[in-house]
Design a protein around this motif. Structure first.
Motif, PDB file in Angstrom:
ATOM      1  N   ARG A 288      14.690 -17.126  25.846  1.00 25.85           N
ATOM      2  CA  ARG A 288      15.087 -17.346  24.453  1.00 25.85           C
ATOM      3  C   ARG A 288      16.161 -16.340  24.066  1.00 25.85           C
ATOM      4  NH1 ARG A 288       9.809 -15.291  20.970  1.00 25.85           N
ATOM      5  NH2 ARG A 288       9.641 -13.229  21.937  1.00 25.85           N
ATOM      6  N   ASP A 304      10.963 -18.535  16.763  1.00 23.29           N
ATOM      7  CA  ASP A 304      10.720 -19.892  17.275  1.00 23.29           C
ATOM      8  C   ASP A 304      11.673 -20.887  16.616  1.00 23.29           C
ATOM      9  OD1 ASP A 304       8.731 -19.005  18.882  1.00 23.29           O
ATOM     10  OD2 ASP A 304       7.076 -19.908  17.775  1.00 23.29           O
ATOM     11  N   ASN A 307      15.263 -20.435  17.770  1.00 18.89           N
ATOM     12  CA  ASN A 307      15.543 -20.911  19.127  1.00 18.89           C
ATOM     13  C   ASN A 307      15.469 -22.429  19.230  1.00 18.89           C
ATOM     14  OD1 ASN A 307      16.076 -18.792  21.384  1.00 18.89           O
ATOM     15  ND2 ASN A 307      14.656 -17.815  19.943  1.00 18.89           N
ATOM     16  N   SER A 324      12.889 -27.856  26.260  1.00 15.22           N
ATOM     17  CA  SER A 324      12.102 -26.756  25.688  1.00 15.22           C
ATOM     18  C   SER A 324      10.669 -26.818  26.179  1.00 15.22           C
ATOM     19  CB  SER A 324      12.107 -26.841  24.169  1.00 15.22           C
ATOM     20  OG  SER A 324      11.344 -27.956  23.743  1.00 15.22           O
ATOM     21  N   ALA A 332      10.422 -21.695  23.911  1.00 10.12           N
ATOM     22  CA  ALA A 332      11.337 -21.265  24.970  1.00 10.12           C
ATOM     23  C   ALA A 332      12.336 -22.361  25.292  1.00 10.12           C
ATOM     24  CB  ALA A 332      10.548 -20.912  26.229  1.00 10.12           C
TER      25      ALA A 332
END
Ligand SMILES: *Cc1c(COP(=O)(O)O)cnc(C)c1O
Length: 384
Positions: A288, A304, A307, A324, A332
């Motif tokens: 990330r 979160d 990203n 993801s 991630a």
């Protein structure tokens, strides 16, 4: 099919079928496992209601959801797919598996199958197939291997030992349209015993007589090995791919991608704005972007959200098709290098682009920490 069987170390007498992809290959393998669990009961005809105990299958927490869906479709029920915890390398915990099987038996249920994953979707982890084959042999369980993308590692001299044991499975599913570079749709399932393979799918029909001559001489019908009757000519593109490249070259491409993944891993580790969250032994990297301190306080939720927006930026930019996942709950970016055209300079370009997009977004985020639209009415998403 013979080329693939040989490359996978599969017995000549085993059978195989090309499918639309890994999902249907898993379905076929687990169907064979289900009906092979008690051949004398003819589950195909009697249905699971007639079975004396609830059938249960096992896989790691990281199993692909096509296995849940196979359990549902086959009447086993996805609630009877036991998801066993994984170790720090994301591989199934053998002691926990053994305890779960024992507990189900004690409770009057019927364990019948273990699904090993060779190349988990989240991290590319590889379950210890050899140990699982020993375990299944001891316990009288069917071993199905989901090697959707990872089974291609068997083609590599250098890395083949990573997937040792897949040749011992009762059934093996993999995709030709992932790391074997065949255009979609192209999956494959191999089953050790042809009789097991056919058991769930055989149903006599007067219009499917087998003649010695004619346009389908000798049989058997491929419909006896899977759910499809009318089929596209998938074998042609697979055969061409294997003729043009050959399994040796495919093995070298696997090695090339794995080396590129290690190189990219180093670039990510070495960059102050990027944080590596997970990596398996193959080609999957999870990471990330971390804005610098000047961008204010960053709690888990804000990181979160940031990203996930960055991922959409990246996809829409057209630079790379990254997907993801979550690693220990954290959002991630998930990257898997399986492209034979990826070059070293693409890796540096990728890092530059991600960081560039991240910086732009972090700049915007500084002004609107909650992602709120600016008060001047300019369109949300553009920095002031
Ligand atoms: C991709 C994948 C599947 C599903 O394969 P499809 O070809 O998309 O149906 C199943 N298992 C794993 C581990 C995968 O990576």
């Amino acid at each position: 099919m013979d080329t693939l069987k040989e490359a996978m170390g599969w017995p000549e007498a085993g059978s195989g079928l090309l499918t639309s992809g890994g999902s249907v290959a898993n379905l076929v393998g687990i169907a064979a496992a289900r009906d092979g669990a008690a051949p004398e009961r003819e589950l195909r005809a009697t249905g699971l209601r007639e079975h004396p105990g609830q059938l249960v299958l096992y896989a790691s927490d990281a199993v692909h959801n096509s296995v849940d869906r196979a359990a549902s479709l086959l009447g086993i029920g996805s609630a009877h797919l036991r998801k066993i915890p994984v170790d720090e390398e994301c591989r199934i915990d053998l002691a926990a598996l053994s305890a779960a099987v024992e507990e189900d038996r004690a409770g009057g249920r019927c364990p019948f199958c273990v699904v090993a994953t060779v190349g988990t979707v989240d991290q590319g982890a590889i379950d210890p197939v050899d140990s699982l084959a020993d375990f299944c042999a001891r316990e009288g369980l069917w071993l199905h291997v989901d090697g959707a993308f990872g089974a291609a590692v068997a083609f590599s001299d250098e890395l083949g030992s990573l997937v040792a044991g897949i040749e011992r499975a009762d059934s093996l599913a993999f995709d030709l349209h992932k790391w074997m570079h065949v255009p979609i749709e192209a999956g494959c399932v191999l089953v050790r015993e042809s009789e097991d393979h056919r058991r769930p799918f055989t149903a006599p029909a007067s219009y499917l007589a087998v003649l010695d001559r004619g346009i389908t001489p000798g049989g058997p019908w491929l419909a006896e090995f899977g759910p499809q009757l009318t089929r596209g000519f998938r074998a042609l593109k697979c055969w061409f791919g294997l003729q043009v490249d050959g399994t040796e070259k495919l093995g070298r491409l696997v090695e090339q991608n794995v080396a590129q993944a290690r190189e990219l891993e180093n670039l990510i580790r070495g960059h102050p704005r990027l944080e590596l969250l997970a990596h398996g032994p193959l080609v999957v990297l999870c990471f990330r972007y971390r804005p610098d301190e000047g961008a204010g306080a960053w709690d888990a939720e804000r990181l979160d959200r940031f990203n996930s927006e960055l991922l959409a930026d990246l996809q829409e930019s057209g630079v790379a098709a990254v997907s993801s996942t979550r690693v220990d709950g954290r959002f991630a970016l998930r990257l898997a290098i399986t492209n034979h055209r990826t070059r070293p300079e693409d890796l540096a370009l990728f890092v530059d682009e991600v960081v560039g997009l991240g910086e732009r977004r972090a700049g915007a985020d500084r002004h609107w920490p909650g992602g709120a639209p600016p008060v001047d009415g300019s369109p949300a998403g553009d920095p002031p």
